[in-house]
Scaffold this motif. Structure first.
Motif, PDB file in Angstrom:
ATOM      1  N   PRO A  66       1.158 -16.390 -37.216  1.00 36.18           N
ATOM      2  CA  PRO A  66       2.526 -15.988 -36.918  1.00 36.18           C
ATOM      3  C   PRO A  66       2.660 -14.455 -36.948  1.00 36.18           C
ATOM      4  O   PRO A  66       1.961 -13.770 -37.690  1.00 36.18           O
ATOM      5  CB  PRO A  66       3.351 -16.605 -38.054  1.00 36.18           C
ATOM      6  CG  PRO A  66       2.469 -17.651 -38.654  1.00 36.18           C
ATOM      7  CD  PRO A  66       1.060 -17.230 -38.397  1.00 36.18           C
ATOM      8  N   ILE A  67       3.556 -13.945 -36.128  1.00 33.82           N
ATOM      9  CA  ILE A  67       3.811 -12.505 -36.098  1.00 33.82           C
ATOM     10  C   ILE A  67       4.640 -12.141 -37.331  1.00 33.82           C
ATOM     11  O   ILE A  67       5.644 -12.793 -37.635  1.00 33.82           O
ATOM     12  CB  ILE A  67       4.565 -12.102 -34.812  1.00 33.82           C
ATOM     13  CG1 ILE A  67       3.690 -12.412 -33.601  1.00 33.82           C
ATOM     14  CG2 ILE A  67       4.959 -10.637 -34.850  1.00 33.82           C
ATOM     15  CD1 ILE A  67       4.399 -12.223 -32.277  1.00 33.82           C
ATOM     16  N   GLN A  68       4.212 -11.109 -38.034  1.00 33.92           N
ATOM     17  CA  GLN A  68       4.931 -10.639 -39.212  1.00 33.92           C
ATOM     18  C   GLN A  68       5.274  -9.166 -39.035  1.00 33.92           C
ATOM     19  O   GLN A  68       4.535  -8.436 -38.384  1.00 33.92           O
ATOM     20  CB  GLN A  68       4.101 -10.841 -40.463  1.00 33.92           C
ATOM     21  CG  GLN A  68       3.756 -12.285 -40.724  1.00 33.92           C
ATOM     22  CD  GLN A  68       2.941 -12.447 -42.009  1.00 33.92           C
ATOM     23  OE1 GLN A  68       2.841 -11.542 -42.812  1.00 33.92           O
ATOM     24  NE2 GLN A  68       2.360 -13.633 -42.159  1.00 33.92           N
ATOM     25  N   HIS A  69       6.351  -8.759 -39.604  1.00 35.36           N
ATOM     26  CA  HIS A  69       6.715  -7.342 -39.567  1.00 35.36           C
ATOM     27  C   HIS A  69       7.115  -6.886 -40.972  1.00 35.36           C
ATOM     28  O   HIS A  69       7.444  -7.695 -41.832  1.00 35.36           O
ATOM     29  CB  HIS A  69       7.844  -7.071 -38.568  1.00 35.36           C
ATOM     30  CG  HIS A  69       9.098  -7.822 -38.872  1.00 35.36           C
ATOM     31  ND1 HIS A  69       9.908  -7.550 -39.936  1.00 35.36           N
ATOM     32  CD2 HIS A  69       9.686  -8.848 -38.228  1.00 35.36           C
ATOM     33  CE1 HIS A  69      10.933  -8.354 -39.951  1.00 35.36           C
ATOM     34  NE2 HIS A  69      10.828  -9.176 -38.913  1.00 35.36           N
ATOM     35  N   ASN A  70       7.082  -5.601 -41.178  1.00 41.08           N
ATOM     36  CA  ASN A  70       7.425  -5.049 -42.502  1.00 41.08           C
ATOM     37  C   ASN A  70       8.779  -4.412 -42.476  1.00 41.08           C
ATOM     38  O   ASN A  70       9.258  -3.825 -41.649  1.00 41.08           O
ATOM     39  CB  ASN A  70       6.383  -4.024 -42.952  1.00 41.08           C
ATOM     40  CG  ASN A  70       5.054  -4.707 -43.168  1.00 41.08           C
ATOM     41  OD1 ASN A  70       5.011  -5.885 -43.535  1.00 41.08           O
ATOM     42  ND2 ASN A  70       3.966  -3.998 -42.966  1.00 41.08           N
TER      43      ASN A  70
END
Length: 70
Positions: A66-70
């Motif tokens: 899955p795409i994760q962002h901070n």
């Protein structure tokens, strides 16, 4: 090739030979599972039989995270 990709046509020279090996159906190769597969082409001309081989590498389908962002 990737596992599950569409079948690909095999072409041998000189024409008139027979392909064989795991994943070979007639004159096509169908990459249903990953691995290295040896395809053999055998042709007979003027009473002499010639055989050659090649390896086809089929890679597994990539697993995406899955795409994760901070």
């Amino acid at each position: 090739l990737c596992s599950g990709s569409p079948c690909v046509n095999l072409v041998g020279s000189p024409v008139g030979g027979v392909f064989s090996g795991t994943g070979v159906v007639g004159n096509t190769f169908c990459p249903t599972t990953s691995g290295t597969f040896t395809v053999t082409y055998t042709v007979t001309q003027n009473g002499c039989t010639f055989t050659t081989t090649t390896n086809i590498v089929v890679n597994p389908i990539p697993t995406l995270s899955p795409i994760q962002h901070n």
